[in-house]
Design a protein around this motif. Structure first.
Motif, PDB file in Angstrom:
ATOM      1  N   ILE A  26       0.744  -1.056  -0.073  1.00 19.25           N
ATOM      2  CA  ILE A  26      -0.002   0.009  -0.052  1.00 19.25           C
ATOM      3  C   ILE A  26       0.943   1.344  -0.063  1.00 19.25           C
ATOM      4  CG2 ILE A  26      -1.789   1.308   1.528  1.00 19.25           C
ATOM      5  CD1 ILE A  26      -2.805  -1.427   2.293  1.00 19.25           C
ATOM      6  N   ARG A  27       1.794   1.315   0.946  1.00 17.90           N
ATOM      7  CA  ARG A  27       2.778   2.392   0.796  1.00 17.90           C
ATOM      8  C   ARG A  27       3.657   2.732  -0.365  1.00 17.90           C
ATOM      9  NH1 ARG A  27       6.527   0.977   4.899  1.00 17.90           N
ATOM     10  NH2 ARG A  27       5.274  -0.225   5.688  1.00 17.90           N
ATOM     11  N   ASN A  28       3.929   1.668  -1.231  1.00 16.32           N
ATOM     12  CA  ASN A  28       4.393   1.757  -2.557  1.00 16.32           C
ATOM     13  C   ASN A  28       3.671   1.876  -3.738  1.00 16.32           C
ATOM     14  OD1 ASN A  28       7.270   2.026  -1.410  1.00 16.32           O
ATOM     15  ND2 ASN A  28       6.959  -0.244  -1.101  1.00 16.32           N
ATOM     16  N   ASN A  29       2.493   2.110  -3.416  1.00 14.37           N
ATOM     17  CA  ASN A  29       1.529   2.315  -4.652  1.00 14.37           C
ATOM     18  C   ASN A  29       1.330   1.082  -5.631  1.00 14.37           C
ATOM     19  OD1 ASN A  29       0.996   5.026  -3.696  1.00 14.37           O
ATOM     20  ND2 ASN A  29       2.613   5.671  -4.697  1.00 14.37           N
ATOM     21  N   GLN A  30       1.173   0.130  -4.888  1.00 10.69           N
ATOM     22  CA  GLN A  30       1.078  -1.192  -5.871  1.00 10.69           C
ATOM     23  C   GLN A  30      -0.269  -1.233  -6.174  1.00 10.69           C
ATOM     24  OE1 GLN A  30       3.757  -3.163  -6.690  1.00 10.69           O
ATOM     25  NE2 GLN A  30       4.890  -1.616  -5.997  1.00 10.69           N
ATOM     26  N   ASP A  33      -3.030   1.884  -9.568  1.00  9.51           N
ATOM     27  CA  ASP A  33      -3.939   1.851 -11.003  1.00  9.51           C
ATOM     28  C   ASP A  33      -4.063   0.238 -11.286  1.00  9.51           C
ATOM     29  OD1 ASP A  33      -5.155   2.184 -13.375  1.00  9.51           O
ATOM     30  OD2 ASP A  33      -3.263   2.785 -14.351  1.00  9.51           O
ATOM     31  N   LEU A  34      -5.353  -0.383 -10.999  1.00 10.17           N
ATOM     32  CA  LEU A  34      -5.419  -1.807 -11.253  1.00 10.17           C
ATOM     33  C   LEU A  34      -5.880  -2.068 -12.591  1.00 10.17           C
ATOM     34  CD1 LEU A  34      -6.537  -2.899  -7.712  1.00 10.17           C
ATOM     35  CD2 LEU A  34      -4.616  -3.441  -8.481  1.00 10.17           C
ATOM     36  N   ASP A  35      -6.559  -1.094 -13.412  1.00  8.22           N
ATOM     37  CA  ASP A  35      -7.238  -1.224 -14.428  1.00  8.22           C
ATOM     38  C   ASP A  35      -6.441  -0.877 -15.765  1.00  8.22           C
ATOM     39  OD1 ASP A  35      -9.572  -2.421 -13.464  1.00  8.22           O
ATOM     40  OD2 ASP A  35     -10.265  -0.543 -13.117  1.00  8.22           O
ATOM     41  N   HIS A  39      -6.535  -1.913 -19.954  1.00  6.71           N
ATOM     42  CA  HIS A  39      -6.805  -0.991 -20.818  1.00  6.71           C
ATOM     43  C   HIS A  39      -5.700  -0.791 -21.721  1.00  6.71           C
ATOM     44  CE1 HIS A  39     -10.923  -0.152 -19.175  1.00  6.71           C
ATOM     45  NE2 HIS A  39     -10.392  -0.113 -17.936  1.00  6.71           N
ATOM     46  N   ARG A  40      -4.657  -0.449 -21.410  1.00  8.61           N
ATOM     47  CA  ARG A  40      -3.647  -0.385 -22.481  1.00  8.61           C
ATOM     48  C   ARG A  40      -3.208  -1.613 -23.399  1.00  8.61           C
ATOM     49  NH1 ARG A  40       0.728   0.564 -18.451  1.00  8.61           N
ATOM     50  NH2 ARG A  40      -0.730   0.896 -16.963  1.00  8.61           N
TER      51      ARG A  40
END
Length: 70
Positions: A26-30, A33-35, A39-40
């Motif tokens: 959570i602290r390392n922003n894992q 952006d899950l989606d 989409h890419r």
């Protein structure tokens, strides 16, 4: 009964490692952006990323095409 003296502290240590791993993620922003990667993949620019084989040369064996006998 003696095995409880081993397994209870071991399970507490494993649970502590798991809680630490969640807070680290959570602290390392894992989970930021899950989606985005999904989409890419769908919106790819369709540039050929796989190298196209060059025409056969003398160093490469020629491709053999099998014919059906009539």
């Amino acid at each position: 009964m003696g095995v409880l003296y081993l397994f209870v502290p071991l399970s507490v240590v494993i649970a502590g490692v798991m809680v630490w791993a969640v807070f680290w993620a959570i602290r390392n922003n894992q989970y930021e952006d899950l989606d985005g990667p999904a989409h890419r993949m769908l919106l790819d620019d369709d540039d050929p990323k796989i190298p196209v084989p060059s025409p056969t040369t003398e160093t490469e064996p020629a491709q053999v095409v099998a014919r059906k006998s009539e």
